[in-house]
Scaffold this active site. Structure first.
Site, mmCIF file in Angstrom:
data_model
loop_
_atom_site.group_PDB
_atom_site.id
_atom_site.type_symbol
_atom_site.label_atom_id
_atom_site.label_comp_id
_atom_site.label_asym_id
_atom_site.label_seq_id
_atom_site.Cartn_x
_atom_site.Cartn_y
_atom_site.Cartn_z
ATOM 1 N N GLY A 8 0.856 -1.194 0.000
ATOM 2 C CA GLY A 8 0.000 0.000 0.000
ATOM 3 C C GLY A 8 0.887 1.238 0.000
ATOM 4 O O GLY A 8 1.367 1.664 1.044
ATOM 5 N N GLY A 10 0.205 4.302 -0.505
ATOM 6 C CA GLY A 10 -0.579 5.535 -0.392
ATOM 7 C C GLY A 10 0.093 6.480 0.592
ATOM 8 O O GLY A 10 1.313 6.462 0.751
ATOM 9 N N ARG A 11 -0.729 7.282 1.257
ATOM 10 C CA ARG A 11 -0.148 8.321 2.120
ATOM 11 C C ARG A 11 0.620 7.724 3.293
ATOM 12 O O ARG A 11 1.743 8.123 3.573
ATOM 13 C CB ARG A 11 -1.267 9.230 2.614
ATOM 14 C CG ARG A 11 -1.895 10.020 1.482
ATOM 15 C CD ARG A 11 -3.019 10.874 2.006
ATOM 16 N NE ARG A 11 -3.524 11.756 0.974
ATOM 17 C CZ ARG A 11 -4.641 11.537 0.287
ATOM 18 N NH1 ARG A 11 -5.351 10.462 0.518
ATOM 19 N NH2 ARG A 11 -5.048 12.393 -0.627
ATOM 20 N N ASP A 33 2.130 -1.931 -4.507
ATOM 21 C CA ASP A 33 0.781 -1.364 -4.639
ATOM 22 C C ASP A 33 0.163 -1.930 -5.912
ATOM 23 O O ASP A 33 0.873 -2.375 -6.813
ATOM 24 C CB ASP A 33 0.858 0.176 -4.708
ATOM 25 C CG ASP A 33 -0.459 0.852 -4.327
ATOM 26 O OD1 ASP A 33 -0.524 1.447 -3.236
ATOM 27 O OD2 ASP A 33 -1.423 0.774 -5.128
ATOM 28 N N ARG A 151 -0.407 10.786 20.470
ATOM 29 C CA ARG A 151 -1.395 11.880 20.431
ATOM 30 C C ARG A 151 -1.647 12.393 21.850
ATOM 31 O O ARG A 151 -1.641 13.608 22.094
ATOM 32 C CB ARG A 151 -2.703 11.381 19.809
ATOM 33 C CG ARG A 151 -2.591 11.253 18.313
ATOM 34 C CD ARG A 151 -3.865 10.783 17.652
ATOM 35 N NE ARG A 151 -3.717 10.883 16.209
ATOM 36 C CZ ARG A 151 -4.284 10.081 15.320
ATOM 37 N NH1 ARG A 151 -5.071 9.096 15.716
ATOM 38 N NH2 ARG A 151 -4.082 10.272 14.033
ATOM 39 N N HIS A 175 -8.632 0.574 18.572
ATOM 40 C CA HIS A 175 -8.291 1.847 17.915
ATOM 41 C C HIS A 175 -9.578 2.480 17.387
ATOM 42 O O HIS A 175 -9.808 2.586 16.199
ATOM 43 C CB HIS A 175 -7.312 1.549 16.783
ATOM 44 C CG HIS A 175 -6.770 2.763 16.097
ATOM 45 N ND1 HIS A 175 -6.213 3.828 16.771
ATOM 46 C CD2 HIS A 175 -6.668 3.074 14.783
ATOM 47 C CE1 HIS A 175 -5.817 4.734 15.901
ATOM 48 N NE2 HIS A 175 -6.081 4.298 14.679
#
Ligand SMILES: NC(=O)c1ccc[n+]([C@@H]2O[C@H](COP(=O)([O-])OP(=O)(O)OC[C@H]3O[C@@H](n4cnc5c(N)ncnc54)[C@H](O)[C@@H]3O)[C@@H](O)[C@H]2O)c1
Length: 308
Positions: A8, A10-11, A33, A151, A175
């Protein structure tokens, strides 16, 4: 580690590859990907930063699952991210078929690898991947608690003005919005959090942590978080690759720990070169146990929808 495959590009996958390459956490990063031209472009782009950022890691891109061969670790970041207004569970159906095919390929091509799940809903998909592989739980785990804890740490630093380096926080559970921030296990320079903040302020930090992913999604609108998730993934990779025996909250297959069975969710675990080698069981108080159970019930609801 010699080779890490990120499935993957992606971002989250791209950001993760950047950090792993820059920190030289392995010799070769393979970005896989379904979109071959994109993955090759992403890999070449990262590779061309090597002389500037001073790393020797090889970064390659491919769309052929065979490229996973000889991976020490496969990180799965493929699939849909939620859009504003969606929960992580809303992408389960779409991501399940993607993960199913990827795990088939891992079993065929990289049967000795460890598998780190990132795709959401991460607890459910970690459980699914573990069941499907039939591997030891040492080799199949997921990332979420490192991010949720980061976080919470950021919010405490923003609120108190103290350095993140002195803050040690902990978030357990699934999560999702029912994750379980644990202020009782959180300190600033070994001094309990309650010395610095009122109970109301601590509660607000907990709530903001639970909604942390949603807050980013609402602000960015067109993507969910990826820089901080990538840093969380890289922290776990570093613990494994350098055999650090770090204790990090990880999505772990539970086998009676915390009173839970038949489920994967976030608990503190020891990561070393052999993977997730030990789960640390904390003595939770009544409220913490109830919160953990509520979170487990939600994960279990999704697990019940998986094909048997
Ligand atoms: N666990 C966490 O803490 C955490 C944090 C952030 C994001 N996520 C999750 O990570 C996933 C990816 O997020 P993103 O923002 O990178 O999404 P993205 O849309 O930017 O990237 C997803 C990539 O997956 C690829 N893909 C789809 N099917 C594939 C397949 N069968 N094989 C290989 N690649 C395939 C797509 O082509 C795309 O490039 C989402 O499910 C998101 O919710 C998890």
């Amino acid at each position: 580690m010699k080779k890490i495959t990120i499935v993957g590009a992606g971002r989250v996958g791209e950001s993760t590859a950047q950090i792993i390459a820059k920190e030289e956490l392995c010799r070769e990063v393979m970005l896989l990907d379904i979109d071959e031209s994109v993955t090759q472009g992403v890999a070449l782009d990262i590779q061309q930063s090597a002389s500037l950022l001073r790393f020797d890691t090889r970064v390659r891109g491919d769309s052929n699952p065979g490229a996973m061969a000889d991976s020490d670790l496969v990180i799965i970041t493929a699939g849909f991210a939620r859009k504003p207004g969606m929960s992580r569970s809303d992408v389960l159906e779409a991501n399940l078929s993607i993960i199913d095919g990827i795990v088939d390929n891992i079993l065929r091509v990289a049967p000795s690898a460890m598998l780190m799940m990132v795709t959401n809903p991460v607890d459910v998909l970690t459980w699914y991947a573990w069941k499907k592989t039939g591997w030891s739980r040492r080799r199949v785990f997921g990332e979420s608690g490192a991010l949720d804890t980061a976080r919470m740490t950021s919010f405490i630093a923003m609120e108190t003005g103290y350095s993140v380096k002195d803050i040690s926080a902990l978030v357990l559970g699934g999560h999702g919005d029912a994750m379980v921030p644990l202020p009782r296990f959180t300190d600033i320079a070994s001094i309990p959090l309650e010395h610095f903040m009122s109970a109301a302020a601590i509660e607000q930090i907990g709530e903001r942590t639970r909604q942390g992913g949603g807050e980013i999604l609402a602000l960015k609108k067109h993507s969910s978080a990826y820089d901080s998730p990538a840093a969380a993934i890289a922290t776990m990779v570093d613990a494994i690759g350098h055999n650090r025996r770090r204790i990090l909250p990880c999505v772990s297959i539970l086998n009676g720990e915390y009173g839970q069975d038949g489920i994967a969710m976030g608990v503190p675990a020891v990561l070393d070169e052999n993977g997730l080698v030990r789960i640390i069981e904390l003595k939770l108080n009544k409220k913490e146990r109830e919160d953990f159970q509520r979170s487990a019930d939600l994960v279990r609801e999704d697990i019940a929808h998986l094909p048997q």
